[in-house]
Design a protein around this motif. Structure first.
Motif, PDB file in Angstrom:
ATOM      1  N   CYS A 121       8.256  10.950 -20.277  1.00  0.00           N
ATOM      2  CA  CYS A 121       8.944  11.125 -19.000  1.00  0.00           C
ATOM      3  C   CYS A 121       8.593   9.977 -18.060  1.00  0.00           C
ATOM      4  N   THR A 122       9.613   9.451 -17.399  1.00  0.00           N
ATOM      5  CA  THR A 122       9.394   8.395 -16.418  1.00  0.00           C
ATOM      6  C   THR A 122      10.129   8.746 -15.138  1.00  0.00           C
ATOM      7  N   HIS A 123       9.778   8.039 -14.075  1.00  0.00           N
ATOM      8  CA  HIS A 123      10.389   8.294 -12.784  1.00  0.00           C
ATOM      9  C   HIS A 123      10.796   6.976 -12.144  1.00  0.00           C
ATOM     10  N   SER A 124      11.908   7.000 -11.444  1.00  0.00           N
ATOM     11  CA  SER A 124      12.379   5.848 -10.689  1.00  0.00           C
ATOM     12  C   SER A 124      11.923   5.984  -9.245  1.00  0.00           C
ATOM     13  N   ASP A 166       0.831  -1.210   0.000  1.00  0.00           N
ATOM     14  CA  ASP A 166       0.000   0.000   0.000  1.00  0.00           C
ATOM     15  C   ASP A 166       0.864   1.257   0.000  1.00  0.00           C
ATOM     16  N   LYS A 167       1.962   1.228   0.754  1.00  0.00           N
ATOM     17  CA  LYS A 167       2.881   2.367   0.795  1.00  0.00           C
ATOM     18  C   LYS A 167       3.483   2.600  -0.597  1.00  0.00           C
ATOM     19  N   LEU A 168       3.888   1.536  -1.266  1.00  0.00           N
ATOM     20  CA  LEU A 168       4.414   1.659  -2.630  1.00  0.00           C
ATOM     21  C   LEU A 168       3.350   2.184  -3.584  1.00  0.00           C
ATOM     22  N   ALA A 169       2.125   1.710  -3.428  1.00  0.00           N
ATOM     23  CA  ALA A 169       1.036   2.168  -4.293  1.00  0.00           C
ATOM     24  C   ALA A 169       0.823   3.670  -4.138  1.00  0.00           C
ATOM     25  N   HIS A 178      12.253  14.157 -11.467  1.00  0.00           N
ATOM     26  CA  HIS A 178      11.173  15.028 -11.922  1.00  0.00           C
ATOM     27  C   HIS A 178      11.699  16.450 -12.152  1.00  0.00           C
ATOM     28  N   ASN A 179      12.438  16.954 -11.190  1.00  0.00           N
ATOM     29  CA  ASN A 179      12.967  18.318 -11.314  1.00  0.00           C
ATOM     30  C   ASN A 179      13.982  18.436 -12.444  1.00  0.00           C
ATOM     31  N   GLU A 180      14.854  17.437 -12.579  1.00  0.00           N
ATOM     32  CA  GLU A 180      15.838  17.458 -13.671  1.00  0.00           C
ATOM     33  C   GLU A 180      15.147  17.416 -15.032  1.00  0.00           C
ATOM     34  N   LYS A 231       1.658   9.225  -6.368  1.00  0.00           N
ATOM     35  CA  LYS A 231       2.361  10.500  -6.362  1.00  0.00           C
ATOM     36  C   LYS A 231       3.144  10.680  -7.670  1.00  0.00           C
ATOM     37  N   LEU A 232       3.829   9.634  -8.123  1.00  0.00           N
ATOM     38  CA  LEU A 232       4.555   9.710  -9.391  1.00  0.00           C
ATOM     39  C   LEU A 232       3.611  10.001 -10.550  1.00  0.00           C
TER      40      LEU A 232
END
Length: 169
Positions: free
Chosen positions: A133-136, A112-115, A144-146, A120-121
């Protein structure tokens, strides 16, 4: 593991694979349908007796009982294969988080925490105009900022901002 135990395990594995394929076939469905039709047709012959009803009830109960275990074994094997394939993809992808490998062993609360993190991502990604755009998981905010800074210098991003501001007016 002893050689005879391994041989028995392999024999059972081959039987389970064969049974899974056989019971999931059109022929198995047709055979089951024929059994039901034969049972229905014999009803008047046996005067719809309790024994006549018991035959089909007992037969279907036994088959259902055995099929539950066969289906579970097949599901476990398929699930393990899918997880291994996904783990290989994660391990081989440069931007993927290796922490995601084998997450099926986490608790429900941890999942659930990962979900929530991925929600948020997703919200961060919705704010961007570039769908590539993807996020790790390991560096989401920083990435995200970069990416956002890098995108602001690109012509297609600037055009999208201009287009968006025109639409909102």
């Amino acid at each position: 593991m002893a050689k005879s135990t391994q041989r028995k395990k392999n024999l059972f594995e081959r039987f389970a694979n064969w049974a899974t394929i056989a019971t999931g076939s059109s022929a198995a469905f047709i055979a089951a349908t024929v059994v039901i039709i034969v049972w229905i047709v014999t009803g008047p012959i046996f005067k719809y007796s309790d024994t006549w009803q018991l035959v089909i009830n007992t037969g279907t109960t036994i088959i259902t009982f055995l099929m539950v275990f066969l289906i579970q074994k097949s599901q476990n094997k398929d699930s393990k294969a899918v997880h291994l394939k996904l783990n290989e993809l994660l391990a081989s992808h440069q931007g993927a988080s290796n922490r995601m490998v084998h997450i099926e062993d986490l608790t429900e609360d941890e999942l659930d925490k990962l979900a929530r993190f991925y929600i948020k991502l997703s919200k961060l990604a919705e704010e961007e105009d570039d769908i590539t755009c993807t996020h790790s998981i390991d560096a989401a905010e920083e990435n995200h900022n970069e990416k956002l800074s890098s995108l602001k210098t690109k012509k297609h991003y600037q055009n999208a901002l201009i287009s968006r501001s025109k639409k909102s007016k």
